[in-house]
Write an enzyme that holds these catalytic residues in place. Structure first.
Site, short mmCIF file in Angstrom:
data_model
loop_
_atom_site.label_atom_id
_atom_site.label_comp_id
_atom_site.label_asym_id
_atom_site.label_seq_id
_atom_site.Cartn_x
_atom_site.Cartn_y
_atom_site.Cartn_z
N VAL A 1 2.77 5.95 5.11
CA VAL A 1 2.65 7.26 5.75
C VAL A 1 3.82 8.18 5.35
O VAL A 1 3.64 9.36 5.13
CB VAL A 1 2.60 7.09 7.29
CG1 VAL A 1 2.51 8.44 7.99
CG2 VAL A 1 1.44 6.19 7.71
N ARG B 1 0.85 -1.19 0.00
CA ARG B 1 0.00 0.00 0.00
C ARG B 1 0.88 1.23 0.00
O ARG B 1 2.10 1.13 0.10
CB ARG B 1 -0.84 -0.01 1.28
CG ARG B 1 0.07 -0.14 2.50
CD ARG B 1 -0.63 0.13 3.80
NE ARG B 1 0.14 -0.31 4.95
CZ ARG B 1 1.02 0.42 5.62
NH1 ARG B 1 1.26 1.67 5.24
NH2 ARG B 1 1.66 -0.06 6.65
P1 ADP Z 1 3.71 2.99 7.57
O1 ADP Z 1 4.13 1.53 7.43
O2 ADP Z 1 3.08 3.57 6.38
O3 ADP Z 1 4.75 3.81 8.21
P2 ADP Z 1 2.25 2.65 9.97
O4 ADP Z 1 2.91 1.38 10.39
O5 ADP Z 1 2.46 3.89 10.72
O6 ADP Z 1 2.50 2.93 8.46
O7 ADP Z 1 0.71 2.34 9.83
C1 ADP Z 1 -0.13 3.23 9.17
C2 ADP Z 1 -1.48 3.10 9.72
O8 ADP Z 1 -1.99 1.83 9.44
C3 ADP Z 1 -1.55 3.25 11.22
O9 ADP Z 1 -2.76 3.90 11.50
C4 ADP Z 1 -1.59 1.82 11.72
O10 ADP Z 1 -2.22 1.76 12.96
C5 ADP Z 1 -2.37 1.16 10.63
N1 ADP Z 1 -2.08 -0.25 10.39
C6 ADP Z 1 -1.06 -0.75 9.66
N2 ADP Z 1 -1.13 -2.09 9.60
C7 ADP Z 1 -2.22 -2.47 10.30
C8 ADP Z 1 -2.83 -3.73 10.60
N3 ADP Z 1 -2.36 -4.91 10.18
N4 ADP Z 1 -3.92 -3.72 11.36
C9 ADP Z 1 -4.43 -2.56 11.81
N5 ADP Z 1 -3.91 -1.35 11.54
C10 ADP Z 1 -2.82 -1.29 10.80
#
Ligand code: ADP
Ligand code: ADP
Ligand code: MG
Length: 457
Positions: A298, A295
């Site tokens: 952030v 996907r």
């Molecule tokens: P990135 O990998 O883009 O840095 P984050 O790990 O900060 O993203 O996650 C982005 C958003 O997606 C956050 O709000 C996080 O809580 C949510 N999120 C990511 N993966 C999951 C999952 N498997 N289940 C629930 N929420 C998720």
């Protein structure tokens, strides 16, 4: 020949919904904001051409309801869905339901999501493509006995990880066999409750690692990378401050790492934007794949600033059927960029959630500064969702200039009405170790523990 997307439904909220609407507008694609009752006054709802209310504030009745979202597609006649991040963005059943409804899912195929969204399966896929993974149990484990047996070869300390985990949740540390037998059933239960899937696996804990990840884009036939981001500054395994490129990789390390990501993406026939996350060991120069996010992420803006490529527009074009116009040699790395996440949390009170109404609001300006946010003056931040308020993103000719501009951006920002992590970024930007890039994934927590003797520090 392709028709492209005619009307895009945004199955998300907050800053990413705004970001996606802007990309769609730039491509002349009309938008529908699919939102909960709590978000009808949101900036995304104000900006979109149409608003469709999914249901009540509770995410399971709105942003996590496949039924409500498919209903929204049918009601609005939208022919594509962008899922953003979080919520249903890595849910293969949702992608399948969108396709079954005759619409486009802006992302990879349900099969790819299923395969890479399951972390244990993703590890096996990476290994098969010749990409090194952190030593761990080859398979998911379902009872303490097999976990203890697997731990003999994995070694302690180790992490118990939920196959379906994400967002920093579903990971537990075990220092020894005793802790493993205690934590294992807890990890299983937690995974079942939080992710609806109790499968867990073991991974050796790498104490002094950097988090380095590679952005890729693919069209199903071919893939390219857009270099790496470093996201080692984390709290509770969640990213706080991100940058691109990594300040420590040599050019040849960068090539090896990025090429491994392209190899894996091409092995998958990957379509869309994706990120391969790795742990990198400074001392040995070794890197290990940990997971793939199928996907938009952030921290994607730092990559946009160093490459000049709009990732969300690229996702929409690819989903609309256009081949990847880019060749690897077209993609150049310019300067350095950092991103600071502003969350509605109070750093002085152990990051206690702090939603509220936005009073004064002033964003930084100047060369190289970008702000991705859904805030406006008078906006009430709802308490139900992720606490991300805004991202301050800053580009410079080199890292030193990006950091200097970042400090100036923090100083220019004014946000009252709620506590936020703005003050934390101001403090971080004063730390010599940040300027020297002398950190690993444990550094920020250790520093916070030292600097939070109850007061504002
Ligand atoms: P990135 O990998 O883009 O840095 P984050 O790990 O900060 O993203 O996650 C982005 C958003 O997606 C956050 O709000 C996080 O809580 C949510 N999120 C990511 N993966 C999951 C999952 N498997 N289940 C629930 N929420 C998720
Ligand atoms: P999520 O899906 O929640 O993003 P990840 O597997 O990407 O989970 O891990 C999140 C963070 O946890 C990493 O960025 C890193 O800081 C830490 N981490 C994950 N695996 C390991 C490991 N094997 N050793 C040390 N730290 C790890
Ligand atoms: Mg991750």
């Amino acid at each position: 020949m392709t028709q492209g997307i005619r009307k895009l439904l945004i199955a998300n909220r907050g800053e990413i919904a705004v970001r996606i609407i802007r990309a769609a507008q730039a491509l002349g694609i009309p938008t529908v904001a699919a939102c909960s009752e709590a978000d009808v006054d949101s900036l995304a709802a104000r900006m979109a051409d149409e608003v469709h209310v999914l249901g009540p504030a509770r995410a399971d009745k709105s942003y996590l309801s496949i039924e409500a979202l498919i209903g929204a597609l049918k009601a609005t006649g939208a022919d594509a869905v962008h899922p953003g991040y979080g919520f249903l963005s890595e849910n293969a059943d949702f992608a399948e339901a969108v396709l079954a409804a005759g619409a486009i899912f802006v992302g990879p195929s349900p099969d790819t999501i299923r395969r890479m969204g399951d972390k244990a399966e993703a590890r096996r896929t990476a290994q098969a493509a010749g990409v090194p993974v952190v030593p761990g149990s080859p398979d998911e484990l379902f009872d303490v006995e097999s976990a203890l047996k697997a731990a003999e070869s994995v070694g302690f300390p180790l992490l118990i990880k939920a196959s379906a985990g994400g967002g920093g949740r579903g990971i537990r540390l075990a220092q020894n066999a005793q802790q493993l037998s205690e934590e294992f059933p807890r990890a299983q239960r937690e995974a079942q409750t939080a992710f609806g899937n109790g499968a867990v696996y073991l991974e050796r804990f790498i104490g002094k690692a950097r988090h380095i990840e590679v952005q890729i884009l693919g069209d199903g036939q071919r893939a390219v990378h857009l270099f790496e981001r470093e996201c080692s500054l984390q709290r509770r395994r969640q990213k706080v401050f991100e940058e691109a490129p990594s300040p420590v990789l040599t050019q040849s390390q960068r090539e090896t790492l990025c090429d491994s990501a392209v190899r894996l993406a091409e092995a998958l026939g990957y379509k869309g934007a994706g990120t391969l996350e790795y742990l990198y060991d400074d001392e040995t120069g070794a890197f290990f794949f940990i997971e793939m996010n199928t996907r938009i992420q952030v921290e994607h803006p730092v990559t946009e600033l160093i490459t000049g490529i709009d990732l969300v527009q690229a996702m929409l074009r690819i989903a609309g059927g256009e081949p990847l116009g880019l060749h690897q040699s077209d993609i150049r790395l310019h300067g350095a960029a950092v991103q600071m996440r502003l969350n509605a949390e109070d750093p002085a009170r152990n990051f206690f959630p702090s939603p509220g109404v936005v009073e004064a609001l002033e964003w930084p300006q100047g060369e190289g500064v970008r702000v991705d946010t859904h805030l406006y003056q008078g906006y009430r931040v709802p308490p139900y969702y992720d606490s991300l308020l805004a991202k301050l993103i800053v580009h410079g000719a080199d890292r030193a200039q990006a950091l200097a501009r970042a400090l100036s951006a923090v100083e220019q920002t004014k946000l009252t009405g709620m506590a936020s992590t703005l003050s934390l970024h101001g403090q971080l930007l004063e730390q010599p170790w940040l300027h020297q890039a002398d950190f690993n994934t444990g550094t920020l927590e250790a520093w916070l523990a030292e600097h939070s003797n109850g007061g504002e520090a």
